[in-house]
Every structure is written in C-alpha cells, then in structure tokens.
Scaffold this active site. Sequence first.
Site, PDB file in Angstrom:
ATOM      1  N   GLU A  62       1.074  -1.325  -0.019  1.00 10.66           N
ATOM      2  CA  GLU A  62       0.125   0.212   0.455  1.00 10.66           C
ATOM      3  C   GLU A  62       0.913   0.994  -0.158  1.00 10.66           C
ATOM      4  OE1 GLU A  62      -3.430   0.672  -0.551  1.00 10.66           O
ATOM      5  OE2 GLU A  62      -2.241   2.813   0.250  1.00 10.66           O
ATOM      6  N   HIS A  64     -30.923  -7.497  24.447  1.00  6.91           N
ATOM      7  CA  HIS A  64     -29.823  -8.043  24.845  1.00  6.91           C
ATOM      8  C   HIS A  64     -30.158  -9.293  24.596  1.00  6.91           C
ATOM      9  CE1 HIS A  64     -26.792  -8.713  27.336  1.00  6.91           C
ATOM     10  NE2 HIS A  64     -27.919  -9.864  28.652  1.00  6.91           N
TER      11      HIS A  64
END
Length: 463
Positions: A204, A443
């Site tokens: 990169e 949850h």
Amino acid sequence: MAVLAEQFDVVVLGGGPAGYATALYGAAAGLDIALIEEGRVGGTCLHRGCIPAKELLQTAEVLRTVQRAPDFGVDAGMPSLDLARSQARKREVVDRLTKGLETLLKGRKVTVFDQRGEVVDAAAHAVRLDDGTEVRGDNLVIATGSYPRSLPRLDFDASRVLSSDHVLDLEELPARVAIIGGGVIGAEFASMLSDMGSDVTILEALPRILAPTDVDAGNVVARSFKKRGVAVHTSARVTGIEGSTELTVTWETDSGESSVVVDKIIVSVGRAPRSAGIGLDESGVEIDDRGFVVVDEQLRTAVPGVFAAGDVVDSPALAHVGFAEAIVIVKTILGEAVTPIDYAKVPWVVYSHPEVAWCGLTEEQAREQGHDVVVTTHRFAGDGRAMILGDTDGLVKLVADADGQLLGVHIAGPWATELLGEGYLSVNWEANAADVAALVHPHPTLSEVFGEAALALTGRPLH
Ligand code: NAD
C-alpha cells in the site's frame, strides 16, 4: 440510415445500479423508460463487484466457522475448499438476482435494449445503438459506470496480473499473492484469500491500509491481518516486477528495498470512470481531467435534460449511492422537491474479516473541521453476544461534538455492515448522544455495544 425508435420520457445509458434504479424508480412514477445495456443488466455490482465478491467472502466465512467448530464442541472433520464449487454457487446467486432484476424491469414496462449505445446528439438526448436504431428521450441519463485502473507498465493479463474482475472468476486458489493497493477491494481480497489459504502480501502506497476509515477502526483489520499472517507493507512504492510464472515483486519503503515471490499479482488501486468512447466528446457534456462527468447536486450535466449518475460521476463509487442518485434524478425530472445527497454522510461497508462500516466524520476529520470533539470507544470484547459467537475482535467508536451531536459512527467487528444502520440514522438525523442513549437495545445483541457507547458519551456508562 438511422432507424428512429419510439420517443421515451427517459433514455438511460448503462444498466448498473444507477441506471437500473433510474429505470425502476422512474417507471414506478409512470415515466416511459428506455434502458440501454450491452451486457446483462446489473452492472459492476451484480456481475463484477459487490454480489460476487461478498458471495466468495461468505465461502471464506463458512470455512473459518467450520475450522472453529471444535471450539463449540462440534466435530466437523477437517474442512477443505473447493473453489470451483464455490464459483458455481456464486454464479447461481448472481443469475438469480439478474433474472429477478430482468423480471422487475419487464414488470414495470421498461424497454431494455441489449446493445451498445453511443450518444449521437446530447442536446436531442439521442443515443444510437449498434444496429443503427436511434433512441431518443425527453431526458438522457449517463450511467456507464467504471472499470478497474491498471498501473503503468503492468497491464492486466488475466493470468498473472489480475484485476478485481479476474479475481472474482478464479477457479483455483493461488498459493502466493501480492495485492497492490490496500483500499477497500485490496482489504476484502486479502481477507478472503488469506482465509481460504493463500499467502498474501499487501503493498500500500499510503501510511496505512483502508486509509478512509477512522484509524481505530482500520487498525482492527490491520491487527487481524497481522495475526493471520497477511504481510502488510505500507508507505510502499513498487519498483519492479520480474519473472513469467513465478513473479518477483520488489518495493521500497523508508527502511529500504524488499521483495516477495508470488504466483499472482492483484492490482486494486481504484476504479476509473467509463466516460470515453460513448459519444461525449464535443457533446457539450463536461468531463473533468480525471474523466468524471461533471454534474451539479441534482446530477445535471452542462447539457439541459442530460443527467449522469453512479461511478461515472465523482461521488463515492458505491451501488447504494447510485440508487440514491437515481432517485434524485427522477424527482428532478418530475419537478418534485429534491433533497441533495449528503455524500459526506453516506454509509460505507467493507466485508473483510473483521468487517468495517462507517458513516460521517472520522475523529481526525472532525478535529480538522474545527469541532470540539468528544469520542467514545466500546469494544465487542465485553459483549455477551460477541462472546457467544466467538467473535470479539472490534469496536464501536462514536465521534461527537461537545454538545453531544453525533458526527461519525465507526464500527469494526462482527456484522459491522449490518450494525451500521442505527449509526447511519443517528448521524443523518443529527441525533444527540443523549437521544440515542435513552433508546433500549435488545439483550444479548451486538447492537448493545452501540447503545453502551452512546451511554458512555453522556458521561454515565452502564457496563
Ligand atoms: P480504493 O481507492 O479504495 O483503494 C485503492 C488503494 O490503492 C488506496 O489505498 C491507494 O492508496 C492505493 N494505491 C494507489 N496506487 C498505488 C500504488 N501504485 N501502489 C500501492 N498502492 C496504491 O480503491 P479500490 O479498493 O480499488 O476500490 C474502488 C472503489 O470500489 C472503492 O473506492 C469503493 O468505492 C468501491 N468498492 C466498494 C466496496 C464495498 O463497498 N464493500 C468494495 C469494493 C469496492
């Protein structure tokens, strides 16, 4: 002699996401639409991008899951990969979606011309097809998309030097791969090929991979790559490629020159707009020095009644941005009120493992723009559902102004691409952290981490 086909309300050149969405949305509003597409409808997204890439990434995910089966007390034996079989499944998915799209277009009475078209008179909104037919409209939409950029002296050859198009058709897994360009495509392919068993090296040019991500979110992927043995070289300048079957790739960084021997090179250094060779020269439609068709915030070009959308304009090269642009164009044609797209707040989704998804400002951008920035980061490591999944790597990071207004949401980790929805709404509805903190999150779920992060921003965390 040109044969004049019937006149349409809108002629659309290009049948990718921006083009077919213009056709579908326009037809839903009662417009008579011609859609010109030389291949099958669906464009890069359906045939050479999003869908095939994510399908093959899912193969990598299944392989990873089965490899971890013993952790859950499940004896699944030793998994192995049959990439040819995976490719067949990919083709089935692509084919089913393409047929679905063809059926939708037919159902909405869109006239699809399956030929190459070239604009012959932009002012008259006229496109000539390969068989000489001339299709005219009250409006013309250019949606011809983009193609993978190559590097100088490194042409794609489909066998040693691959574009993303070639990678998505691999029938055999390469043992060693160098990926030049560690952006969105580079990260997804590195993740996929490494999980499938290739030795992967990323080269990169910038100081980090996934440069547009918030640094904390991008680092989750970088660290995971390191753990999984993906070699990542940043600030790297490729200086040489030699060999015929085995390729030696050489690069330079500040610490000197290095090289690696690979079987394939993948070049993923961005995509270029497909604006040449479609009759736009001297048409009056303005094209910038990088080849993008120049448009205003309602996607209008310099020629009245001619619009452009999707990868051919200089907006994020994302299918969902193309969809949004199509809606803006149709509303503009209909003379309806239009809210311009806020490109700085569109959602981004990267399907590497771990996934990354974000919208709005990174912490760095928020500071650069002069905001009095407050940040909170919550990790999946403490989340019950993430533990149950055995996938605890990652975080949710919220970037807010001092008054609590959410400026950016950054998620890296399990199902980040699906979890972003709530963050997207919060940023785009300019929600305050306190508003979000008051909402109840189910949850045990991964989405609780977002709720916890919002609570923390109010100064009173729960867990
Ligand atoms: P990109 O712009 O995301 O990344 C290209 C990378 O290559 C950059 O990091 C750049 O610094 C680097 N680079 C450029 N020249 C180089 C060189 N000579 N040597 C080394 N590195 C070099 O482009 P991409 O990954 O090719 O993807 C193109 C676009 O396609 C994306 O911007 C995105 O819009 C779209 N896309 C989206 C998704 C998704 O939404 N999941 C997936 C794939 C592609």
